[in-house]
Design a protein around this motif. Sequence first.
Motif, PDB file in Angstrom:
ATOM      1  N   GLY A  74      50.198  51.796  49.215  1.00 27.56           N
ATOM      2  CA  GLY A  74      50.627  52.981  49.536  1.00 27.56           C
ATOM      3  C   GLY A  74      50.416  54.026  48.594  1.00 27.56           C
ATOM      4  N   CYS A  75      50.263  53.705  47.319  1.00 23.88           N
ATOM      5  CA  CYS A  75      49.883  54.678  46.410  1.00 23.88           C
ATOM      6  C   CYS A  75      48.368  54.778  45.852  1.00 23.88           C
ATOM      7  CB  CYS A  75      50.748  54.596  45.070  1.00 23.88           C
ATOM      8  SG  CYS A  75      50.468  52.942  44.301  1.00 23.88           S
ATOM      9  N   ALA A  76      47.508  53.999  46.823  1.00 23.58           N
ATOM     10  CA  ALA A  76      46.072  53.767  46.231  1.00 23.58           C
ATOM     11  C   ALA A  76      45.109  54.945  46.198  1.00 23.58           C
ATOM     12  CB  ALA A  76      45.389  52.850  47.286  1.00 23.58           C
ATOM     13  N   ARG A  77      44.303  54.876  45.173  1.00 27.18           N
ATOM     14  CA  ARG A  77      43.367  56.122  45.168  1.00 27.18           C
ATOM     15  C   ARG A  77      41.990  55.726  44.903  1.00 27.18           C
ATOM     16  NH1 ARG A  77      45.667  61.377  41.940  1.00 27.18           N
ATOM     17  NH2 ARG A  77      43.602  62.032  42.799  1.00 27.18           N
ATOM     18  N   PRO A  78      41.140  56.157  45.037  1.00 25.55           N
ATOM     19  CA  PRO A  78      39.793  55.829  44.644  1.00 25.55           C
ATOM     20  C   PRO A  78      39.599  55.527  43.114  1.00 25.55           C
ATOM     21  CG  PRO A  78      39.265  57.780  45.546  1.00 25.55           C
ATOM     22  CD  PRO A  78      40.724  57.535  45.835  1.00 25.55           C
ATOM     23  N   ALA A  79      38.930  54.338  42.638  1.00 24.84           N
ATOM     24  CA  ALA A  79      38.679  54.227  41.299  1.00 24.84           C
ATOM     25  C   ALA A  79      40.213  53.966  40.722  1.00 24.84           C
ATOM     26  CB  ALA A  79      37.952  55.420  40.538  1.00 24.84           C
ATOM     27  N   GLY A  80      41.304  53.734  41.395  1.00 25.02           N
ATOM     28  CA  GLY A  80      42.524  53.614  40.809  1.00 25.02           C
ATOM     29  C   GLY A  80      42.787  52.472  39.948  1.00 25.02           C
ATOM     30  N   LEU A  81      43.748  52.518  38.923  1.00 23.17           N
ATOM     31  CA  LEU A  81      43.939  51.316  37.962  1.00 23.17           C
ATOM     32  C   LEU A  81      45.298  51.078  38.304  1.00 23.17           C
ATOM     33  CD1 LEU A  81      42.085  52.319  34.734  1.00 23.17           C
ATOM     34  CD2 LEU A  81      41.344  51.025  36.533  1.00 23.17           C
ATOM     35  N   VAL A  82      45.851  49.780  38.214  1.00 28.59           N
ATOM     36  CA  VAL A  82      47.050  49.352  38.349  1.00 28.59           C
ATOM     37  C   VAL A  82      47.382  48.673  36.791  1.00 28.59           C
ATOM     38  CG1 VAL A  82      48.668  47.790  39.412  1.00 28.59           C
ATOM     39  CG2 VAL A  82      47.263  49.018  40.653  1.00 28.59           C
ATOM     40  N   MET A  83      48.047  48.920  36.205  1.00 32.75           N
ATOM     41  CA  MET A  83      48.470  48.331  34.735  1.00 32.75           C
ATOM     42  C   MET A  83      49.529  47.177  35.149  1.00 32.75           C
ATOM     43  SD  MET A  83      46.644  50.306  32.712  1.00 32.75           S
ATOM     44  CE  MET A  83      45.956  51.875  32.626  1.00 32.75           C
ATOM     45  N   THR A  84      49.136  46.157  34.631  1.00 35.97           N
ATOM     46  CA  THR A  84      50.146  44.991  34.869  1.00 35.97           C
ATOM     47  C   THR A  84      49.929  44.038  33.671  1.00 35.97           C
ATOM     48  OG1 THR A  84      51.051  43.584  36.513  1.00 35.97           O
ATOM     49  CG2 THR A  84      48.739  43.635  36.111  1.00 35.97           C
ATOM     50  N   SER A  85      50.773  42.997  33.448  1.00 36.22           N
ATOM     51  CA  SER A  85      50.613  41.851  32.400  1.00 36.22           C
ATOM     52  C   SER A  85      49.484  41.094  32.812  1.00 36.22           C
ATOM     53  CB  SER A  85      51.995  41.268  32.356  1.00 36.22           C
ATOM     54  OG  SER A  85      52.346  40.135  33.172  1.00 36.22           O
ATOM     55  N   GLY A  86      49.133  40.227  31.814  1.00 35.62           N
ATOM     56  CA  GLY A  86      48.107  39.461  32.152  1.00 35.62           C
ATOM     57  C   GLY A  86      48.559  38.151  32.892  1.00 35.62           C
ATOM     58  N   THR A  87      49.780  37.803  32.855  1.00 37.43           N
ATOM     59  CA  THR A  87      50.378  36.990  33.654  1.00 37.43           C
ATOM     60  C   THR A  87      50.987  37.089  34.939  1.00 37.43           C
ATOM     61  OG1 THR A  87      52.300  36.938  32.518  1.00 37.43           O
ATOM     62  CG2 THR A  87      50.849  35.527  31.660  1.00 37.43           C
ATOM     63  N   ALA A  88      50.841  38.433  35.441  1.00 41.09           N
ATOM     64  CA  ALA A  88      51.539  39.056  36.636  1.00 41.09           C
ATOM     65  C   ALA A  88      51.036  38.310  37.759  1.00 41.09           C
ATOM     66  CB  ALA A  88      51.246  40.456  36.635  1.00 41.09           C
ATOM     67  N   HIS A  89      51.913  37.796  38.647  1.00 38.40           N
ATOM     68  CA  HIS A  89      51.680  37.271  39.907  1.00 38.40           C
ATOM     69  C   HIS A  89      50.661  38.083  40.636  1.00 38.40           C
ATOM     70  CE1 HIS A  89      52.652  35.224  43.704  1.00 38.40           C
ATOM     71  NE2 HIS A  89      53.055  34.223  43.009  1.00 38.40           N
ATOM     72  N   ILE A  90      50.850  39.504  40.999  1.00 48.18           N
ATOM     73  CA  ILE A  90      50.059  39.922  41.569  1.00 48.18           C
ATOM     74  C   ILE A  90      48.485  40.142  41.170  1.00 48.18           C
ATOM     75  CG2 ILE A  90      50.150  42.545  40.212  1.00 48.18           C
ATOM     76  CD1 ILE A  90      50.332  43.834  42.853  1.00 48.18           C
ATOM     77  N   LEU A  91      48.169  39.784  39.796  1.00 46.73           N
ATOM     78  CA  LEU A  91      46.850  39.775  39.204  1.00 46.73           C
ATOM     79  C   LEU A  91      46.412  38.305  39.371  1.00 46.73           C
ATOM     80  CD1 LEU A  91      44.453  40.686  37.415  1.00 46.73           C
ATOM     81  CD2 LEU A  91      45.873  40.144  35.544  1.00 46.73           C
ATOM     82  N   CYS A  92      47.127  37.413  39.198  1.00 47.23           N
ATOM     83  CA  CYS A  92      46.674  35.938  38.992  1.00 47.23           C
ATOM     84  C   CYS A  92      46.853  34.959  39.908  1.00 47.23           C
ATOM     85  CB  CYS A  92      47.781  35.225  37.595  1.00 47.23           C
ATOM     86  SG  CYS A  92      47.417  36.236  36.076  1.00 47.23           S
ATOM     87  N   ASP A  93      47.796  35.454  41.003  1.00 50.21           N
ATOM     88  CA  ASP A  93      48.325  34.496  42.051  1.00 50.21           C
ATOM     89  C   ASP A  93      48.107  34.860  43.494  1.00 50.21           C
ATOM     90  OD1 ASP A  93      49.110  31.906  40.493  1.00 50.21           O
ATOM     91  OD2 ASP A  93      50.127  33.645  39.477  1.00 50.21           O
ATOM     92  N   GLU A  94      47.548  35.952  43.530  1.00 49.05           N
ATOM     93  CA  GLU A  94      47.517  36.485  44.972  1.00 49.05           C
ATOM     94  C   GLU A  94      46.059  36.839  45.440  1.00 49.05           C
ATOM     95  OE1 GLU A  94      50.325  39.766  44.798  1.00 49.05           O
ATOM     96  OE2 GLU A  94      51.964  38.331  44.437  1.00 49.05           O
ATOM     97  N   TRP A  95      45.261  35.770  45.281  1.00 51.95           N
ATOM     98  CA  TRP A  95      43.825  35.931  45.906  1.00 51.95           C
ATOM     99  C   TRP A  95      43.246  36.995  45.946  1.00 51.95           C
ATOM    100  CZ3 TRP A  95      48.485  33.451  47.677  1.00 51.95           C
ATOM    101  CH2 TRP A  95      48.431  32.126  47.539  1.00 51.95           C
ATOM    102  N   GLY A  96      43.303  37.983  45.150  1.00 50.18           N
ATOM    103  CA  GLY A  96      42.599  39.315  45.125  1.00 50.18           C
ATOM    104  C   GLY A  96      43.344  40.242  46.242  1.00 50.18           C
ATOM    105  N   ALA A  97      44.548  39.945  46.781  1.00 47.99           N
ATOM    106  CA  ALA A  97      45.229  40.779  47.615  1.00 47.99           C
ATOM    107  C   ALA A  97      45.495  42.231  47.368  1.00 47.99           C
ATOM    108  CB  ALA A  97      46.533  40.042  48.066  1.00 47.99           C
TER     109      ALA A  97
END
Lengths: 343, 343, 343, 343
Positions: free
Chosen positions: A69-92
């Motif tokens: 919903g907030c995506a922009r081209p070349a956008g960055l999402v800052m998150t922790s190195g253990t975050a589910h969204i980063l580590c456990d969601e198959w690149g969703a």
Amino acid sequence: MIFASDNWAGASQPVIDAMIRHNTGTAPAYGTDPLTERVTARFREIFEPHVPVLFTATGTGANVLSMAGCARPAGLVMTSGTAHILCDEWGAAEFHTNGMKLVSVATRHGKIAAGDLAAEIEKHPEGSRFGVPVALSLTQASECGTVYTPAEVAALSAAAKARGMVSHMDGARFANALVHLGCTPAEMTWKAGIDILSFGATKNGCWCAEAMVVFNPDCVRDLATLRARAGHLFSKSRFVAAQFDGYFGDGHWLDLARHANAMARRLADGLAAAGNKLAYPVEANEVFPLLDPATIARLRAAGAAFYEWPEAGRDENRVAVRLVTSFATPEADVDRFVEIAGG
Amino acid sequence: MIFASDNWAGASQPVIDAMIRHNTGTAPAYGTDPLTERVTARFREIFEPHVPVLFTATGTGANVLSMAGCARPAGLVMTSGTAHILCDEWGAAEFHTNGMKLVSVATRHGKIAAGDLAAEIEKHPEGSRFGVPVALSLTQASECGTVYTPAEVAALSAAAKARGMVSHMDGARFANALVHLGCTPAEMTWKAGIDILSFGATKNGCWCAEAMVVFNPDCVRDLATLRARAGHLFSKSRFVAAQFDGYFGDGHWLDLARHANAMARRLADGLAAAGNKLAYPVEANEVFPLLDPATIARLRAAGAAFYEWPEAGRDENRVAVRLVTSFATPEADVDRFVEIAGG
Amino acid sequence: MIFASDNWAGASQPVIDAMIRHNTGTAPAYGTDPLTERVTARFREIFEPHVPVLFTATGTGANVLSMAGCARPAGLVMTSGTAHILCDEWGAAEFHTNGMKLVSVATRHGKIAAGDLAAEIEKHPEGSRFGVPVALSLTQASECGTVYTPAEVAALSAAAKARGMVSHMDGARFANALVHLGCTPAEMTWKAGIDILSFGATKNGCWCAEAMVVFNPDCVRDLATLRARAGHLFSKSRFVAAQFDGYFGDGHWLDLARHANAMARRLADGLAAAGNKLAYPVEANEVFPLLDPATIARLRAAGAAFYEWPEAGRDENRVAVRLVTSFATPEADVDRFVEIAGG
Amino acid sequence: MIFASDNWAGASQPVIDAMIRHNTGTAPAYGTDPLTERVTARFREIFEPHVPVLFTATGTGANVLSMAGCARPAGLVMTSGTAHILCDEWGAAEFHTNGMKLVSVATRHGKIAAGDLAAEIEKHPEGSRFGVPVALSLTQASECGTVYTPAEVAALSAAAKARGMVSHMDGARFANALVHLGCTPAEMTWKAGIDILSFGATKNGCWCAEAMVVFNPDCVRDLATLRARAGHLFSKSRFVAAQFDGYFGDGHWLDLARHANAMARRLADGLAAAGNKLAYPVEANEVFPLLDPATIARLRAAGAAFYEWPEAGRDENRVAVRLVTSFATPEADVDRFVEIAGG
């Protein structure tokens, strides 16, 4: 002795009862039924302001659609190195945002500090070819079983907003964090600068009840369409509404979370008393003791289910394991686990 | 008198009973539980060969992930101009396939003829800059309530395969088609060349039970990852399995579909006897009579819920309406509708 | 004294001459002209085997389309933390691969070691929810101006292939690396396990001449369509072919690279002789001296153009700067820069 | 006798001269050089208002990035059934917009009428699950060689804007249309409601010079990043600027287009005089005569290059062919073609 994950539990009785209770007659599809409307109103009571609520099929769906919903081209999402969204969601998240990068910020006990976030944001000035900071995603309670205080959430959101970023909370274990803090849902979210929340109820006693709760109207624009396009709009949406109906009734959801947290506390205290070091403070429903191989083998032999979690800690003799309690964890299982571990 | 859609119904009692029955104890998450395994084996009995089965959250999910599994750049999906995947899924197929085009083929009564499909394929030779034919998607029963015979499915699949295309069946109303034909699930699918099936149970008595059934091993490669990446892998997958368990038990699913079809037949016969023209043959659980405005108003005033469907037919005095029956449609509602319509 | 980047240079005279020479009459469009064919044959002579060659508009295009050609859901691309594809391409790889993650592997002087690559791959076993290793992308010469030996490339490719990964080389400075090594193009690429190469000629004297050179037939399947879909297929493709024609003629391309490398060597030697520390060994056409603020100011005042590059090194008194030489760098500029820096 | 396409021509001498003239010294990369700035200013003079101008590598790039800049989930782009963006760009628009649908509107001689556009828009009300109208894309001159008048463009833009849609012009043959109309660039674009223009110079005498010209500031937000992410930002951007510099100098671009149009007119008149029917009015540089097989064979035998174009017309004895003239078409070729066709 099931401590593998809180999502190994079934659904709580009141949740099931609500599903049965509401399975009568017909109702309009795709979330336009009266029960969905009623439950949405209930969400608004809980969170105070007038907020759009969109059910999704899974927590992954809620997380990554919030980012879409907030995506922009070349956008960055800052998150922790253990975050589910980063580590456990198959690149969703990367897929649904058409390729935003997830950038991991340094953490302590699974929590990001506002200073570290600001430093990471600083690295990516306007015009950076690496990417442009677009969103922050916090997990509450964190994947390490720790809980951000409202003040910590507010500091992080402020750092994000200073750069025009959206502040998102992954609340897969929202209730566990809430009862730990003893604050209101509003204090833990929008009053602390959260723009959009993945509200999870599945791990805490529903079978599949997840929602995006949108505090910042700027985040809602295409969200319903994004959800539909992702195949996350249930035709018989009222069954999700029914689960939430049972979940929220009489503070049931908080009771469920209190039980899970109490079981984690009991587990932690028992293990610590027996001399086991814990990798992280225990603030919600997860415990990460360091155990030696013999103890691990003994526990497994006795039927205990859990995962080794070496990223939480490891020394020459011991390795961390992750123990997750749930609304359905029997006290007897906790005591038996501690007894065997104490060995 | 609810004829708006079969997804306005709730869940059938045996389906709910199964959910309650299986809500005991803990179970591994993400579809690795014993019940999911047992239900998958049941699918295999039903479809005969050894087939991978992947649950999804919605029928849209099953449709578009099936397409994602065979996506190629500049790919074309051939489908009917009334297909759900084209007209009613918010561009989900285009998104999940990274931009394949959906091309509508001429239809009669909602069904594509093999000759028309072949002619459309012919228009896009190798190297076409418009796009390259990649998949065929058939809806069974069709959106017009008609049913492809196994021979028709086989002819269409053959035309698709002559060009190396994948043959997909959108079986949102699979059971309704099946009981109409009186053939086996295998005869209606892989024996007629179908490579991958969206198996829908939601409209026919479950609350959310959809699956991709993969007959052609070439279609399975990245499918599980695609599903997970789409956020369509339930943690408490066993509750979907439970629904299928109740659904398949004692031929319950076929009974449900037989009832829905019988109600549609009764509705059609009653309306036809009263002199109303039907836009399409009635073969499953949908009826498209042409009604005049006064009749429509009278029915609505009496509480009937249904949609006008001008694309099915319209003349100067009358417009087509769509009436969908379900497993839960009471015979009395049908008779009352006919009576009021008869005027 | 322009050392900002080798892409600040124009085109070499023979390259321009070739463009003029081939601007006669008409020719079929979209790369089907005789000159494109002739130049493709020349590529094949240079690289020995029969290889498909696809021109792209930019090096970014070549890099990310190479990745798109092997993309899988939840895929991971292993690369260095300084890689152009990760740091300087606006998320193009993530977008064109529909959301693959770029994972940075530890490096020394901009080069990945095979052991570190293997360790990183190991972290992502089959079934990982973080992602699945799909490709390795090496930059040759590296962004730090260092050069992988054929043996190093071979070791890295072997580690990648042990996991079924594609081995890609970003050859934006291919010629600079090649003349440093003194080996053949084949030895530096497919004989060392490279599957697909981004062959860059723009930085070394063309104005826009980039190509994907595909050694592994598995990498070519949808590549031409992916390129077209990305808008990277020139209608008047012969003008790219013309540049390559001039570039390859009489070993011109190697002469250009030898000059650039010699200028970098002269710069490095001069700066080192004056006591300046270099952050990395100088093997191609980049030099990273640590300079103090007064020297930097003096150089800028004299008209020198270059970037500060703190990630290459910084201490309390000095910061690294990046100096890039090109085919067009005058020796006098080098000497003057050294003289002023020596100051 | 090359009439296959105007992109079979090379570059005009002034364009080449400009490239040579500007190939001196160094210049900042990625479009930050003085020449790019100067040429951008020239664009602004031509189009009057202050407009952002972004070069792209190809016309496809300009078209699909224009659409990407306004993309929304489930969005629809209305265009003609013969539009290049729909028929000839390998699904690029669908890909770069993350799956918007291209919907073809009825046309007459390749041109959409405002009434037909309004009717198509009407079919997709707010909330439609088929999709939401987001943009209109017109081709000027059209793929049938016809030209929209400013009044027609204005009527179409008005219909689009009534629904909040972006109005895009694919100006691959912009100059050909402009000299036909004799109006100003501003009158043909923003004064007639165009929000964003793909300005093509490649077909009319450049070798690769395309640009997005943005009239509506709402369309520019992420456009530069989208372009970079697509790999369409040239490092040595000044060479595109140089082409435009030569192209615009002394009205050279209009001279080139006038020649091409005059050749088409001569061809049309000659063919018509010999009794050949033309499928469309000849207003730019394309002629679509219906020819019989013997004539086609005779022309081919004499070395004429052109494509059969059955979609433009076919009867039992004859089929339409497409003849495209360019700035470089010799009058003698036209006369010889007419003579041979005359038989």
